[in-house]
Design an enzyme around this catalytic site. Structure first.
Site, PDB file in Angstrom:
ATOM      1  CE  LYS A 158      13.992   3.559   5.790  1.00 43.36           C
ATOM      2  NZ  LYS A 158      13.821   2.738   7.662  1.00 43.36           N
TER       3      LYS A 158
ATOM      4  CE  LYS B 299      -3.088  -2.462   2.811  1.00 43.57           C
ATOM      5  NZ  LYS B 299      -3.943  -1.850   4.017  1.00 43.57           N
TER       6      LYS B 299
ATOM      7  CG  PHE C 162      10.275   2.909  10.866  1.00 40.21           C
ATOM      8  CD1 PHE C 162      10.599   1.829  10.030  1.00 40.21           C
ATOM      9  CD2 PHE C 162       9.244   3.574  11.322  1.00 40.21           C
ATOM     10  CE1 PHE C 162       9.115   0.900   9.802  1.00 40.21           C
ATOM     11  CE2 PHE C 162       7.928   2.800  10.727  1.00 40.21           C
ATOM     12  CZ  PHE C 162       8.445   1.605  10.325  1.00 40.21           C
ATOM     13  CB  VAL C 163       9.922   8.094   7.501  1.00 39.02           C
ATOM     14  CG1 VAL C 163      11.735   8.819   7.758  1.00 39.02           C
ATOM     15  CG2 VAL C 163      10.817   6.977   6.244  1.00 39.02           C
TER      16      VAL C 163
ATOM     17  CD  GLU D 219       8.590   0.074  -2.618  1.00 38.84           C
ATOM     18  OE1 GLU D 219       6.835   0.398  -2.608  1.00 38.84           O
ATOM     19  OE2 GLU D 219       8.667  -1.488  -1.867  1.00 38.84           O
ATOM     20  CG  ASP D 220       6.874   2.316   0.300  1.00 33.80           C
ATOM     21  OD1 ASP D 220       7.511   1.514  -0.184  1.00 33.80           O
ATOM     22  OD2 ASP D 220       5.623   2.299   1.453  1.00 33.80           O
TER      23      ASP D 220
ATOM     24  CG  ASP E  56      14.981  -0.707   5.233  1.00 32.11           C
ATOM     25  OD1 ASP E  56      15.828  -0.085   6.083  1.00 32.11           O
ATOM     26  OD2 ASP E  56      13.891  -1.870   6.014  1.00 32.11           O
TER      27      ASP E  56
ATOM     28  NE  ARG F 195      -0.907   1.695   4.973  1.00 34.06           N
ATOM     29  CZ  ARG F 195      -0.155   0.996   4.932  1.00 34.06           C
ATOM     30  NH1 ARG F 195       0.919   2.123   4.478  1.00 34.06           N
ATOM     31  NH2 ARG F 195       0.576  -0.108   5.205  1.00 34.06           N
TER      32      ARG F 195
ATOM     33  CG  ASP G 205       2.157   0.820   7.151  1.00 30.41           C
ATOM     34  OD1 ASP G 205       3.316   0.485   6.447  1.00 30.41           O
ATOM     35  OD2 ASP G 205       2.303  -0.080   8.050  1.00 30.41           O
TER      36      ASP G 205
HETATM   37  P1  IMP Z   1      12.894  -3.833   2.190  1.00 25.64           P
HETATM   38  O1  IMP Z   1      12.413  -5.252   1.235  1.00 25.64           O
HETATM   39  O2  IMP Z   1      13.668  -3.958   3.404  1.00 25.64           O
HETATM   40  O3  IMP Z   1      13.717  -3.422   0.877  1.00 25.64           O
HETATM   41  O4  IMP Z   1      11.456  -3.900   3.006  1.00 25.64           O
HETATM   42  C1  IMP Z   1      10.953  -2.059   1.767  1.00 25.64           C
HETATM   43  C2  IMP Z   1       9.035  -2.444   2.457  1.00 25.64           C
HETATM   44  O5  IMP Z   1       9.575  -1.841   3.759  1.00 25.64           O
HETATM   45  C3  IMP Z   1       8.583  -0.613   2.305  1.00 25.64           C
HETATM   46  O6  IMP Z   1       8.237  -0.517   0.520  1.00 25.64           O
HETATM   47  C4  IMP Z   1       8.273  -0.166   3.475  1.00 25.64           C
HETATM   48  O7  IMP Z   1       7.063  -0.906   2.761  1.00 25.64           O
HETATM   49  C5  IMP Z   1       8.751  -0.684   4.383  1.00 25.64           C
HETATM   50  N1  IMP Z   1       9.863   0.170   5.034  1.00 25.64           N
HETATM   51  C6  IMP Z   1      11.306   0.332   4.936  1.00 25.64           C
HETATM   52  N2  IMP Z   1      12.055   1.559   5.906  1.00 25.64           N
HETATM   53  C7  IMP Z   1      10.507   1.927   6.449  1.00 25.64           C
HETATM   54  C8  IMP Z   1      10.272   3.261   7.140  1.00 25.64           C
HETATM   55  O8  IMP Z   1      11.638   3.760   7.422  1.00 25.64           O
HETATM   56  N3  IMP Z   1       8.756   2.953   6.848  1.00 25.64           N
HETATM   57  C9  IMP Z   1       7.720   2.296   6.728  1.00 25.64           C
HETATM   58  N4  IMP Z   1       8.100   1.703   5.851  1.00 25.64           N
HETATM   59  C10 IMP Z   1       9.229   0.884   5.711  1.00 25.64           C
HETATM   60 MG    MG Z   2       6.349  -0.888   0.667  1.00 24.55          MG
END
Ligand code: IMP
Ligand code: MG
Length: 181
Positions: free
Chosen positions: A137, A49, A158-159, A105-106, A109, A171, A165
């Site tokens: 990040k 989402k 963490f944002v 993508e939002d 991470d 959100r 969210d």
């Molecule tokens: P990754 O697989 O670790 O890159 O995670 C990516 C997903 O984790 C993103 O699409 C977000 O849904 C969630 N996420 C990662 N960091 C944050 C944050 O700081 N705030 C909120 N959601 C996050």
């Molecule tokens: Mg996401």
């Protein structure tokens, strides 16, 4: 949500990116995409989402036609830590084979979520695949992955807000803020 009211929330530490900063960057990105994909069949794919607000603003900043697709995956189940496990909850309902796809993508991470999504997308046989992320990040990366376009690099915080969210809350904040437990 009233942006001022939520600032009183003790979990919201500070605003990292204001509405205006986000708006400017999104419209600049819209211009770049419009130039690059002019005359080409384009599909913007929102990863739900978290990217729903980003995609809604981005697609309205384009000056070229585009189609929209949605995928829903889960990588974070609760709280602020990654489960490391990725589930496709809802897949695309469209054939992407005649399209240039931009995955929106939002936040990147660890990179695990997007890595998996890109692999799955390439198997669907689009004309091309690019990744655009609102936030990045880089310090947290566990798998090597670089977005083709990244609007903002942020430190290891963490944002929440503008689609992102914590446990499904925040959100609807119009800006991006640092969250603390
Ligand atoms: P990754 O697989 O670790 O890159 O995670 C990516 C997903 O984790 C993103 O699409 C977000 O849904 C969630 N996420 C990662 N960091 C944050 C944050 O700081 N705030 C909120 N959601 C996050
Ligand atoms: Mg996401």
């Amino acid at each position: 949500m009233n942006a001022e009211a939520i600032k009183q929330d003790s979990h919201i530490k500070k605003v990292i990116l204001s509405e205006e900063e986000i708006r400017q960057k999104v419209s600049e990105t819209g211009r770049l995409i419009s130039e690059k994909y002019a005359g080409k069949p384009l599909m913007l794919v929102s990863i739900l989402k978290g990217s729903f607000i980003f995609l809604a603003d981005l697609c309205r900043s384009l000056t070229i036609p585009c189609e929209i697709g949605f995928m829903r995956v889960s990588s974070y189940y609760e709280g602020t830590s990654s489960s490391g496990e990725i589930n496709i909850i809802m897949d695309l309902d469209r054939d992407v084979s005649g399209y240039h796809v931009i995955i929106a993508e939002d936040i990147i991470d660890t990179g695990r979520t997007l890595n998996d999504i890109i692999d799955r997308m390439k198997k669907k046989g689009p004309l091309s695949v690019e990744v655009i992320t609102l936030l990045d990040k880089p310090e947290r990366r566990l798998v090597p992955l670089k977005a083709d376009m990244s609007l903002f690099e942020i430190p290891d915080l963490f944002v929440v807000g503008y689609g992102l969210d914590c446990g499904e809350r925040y959100r609807n904040l119009p800006y991006i803020a640092e969250y603390s437990e």
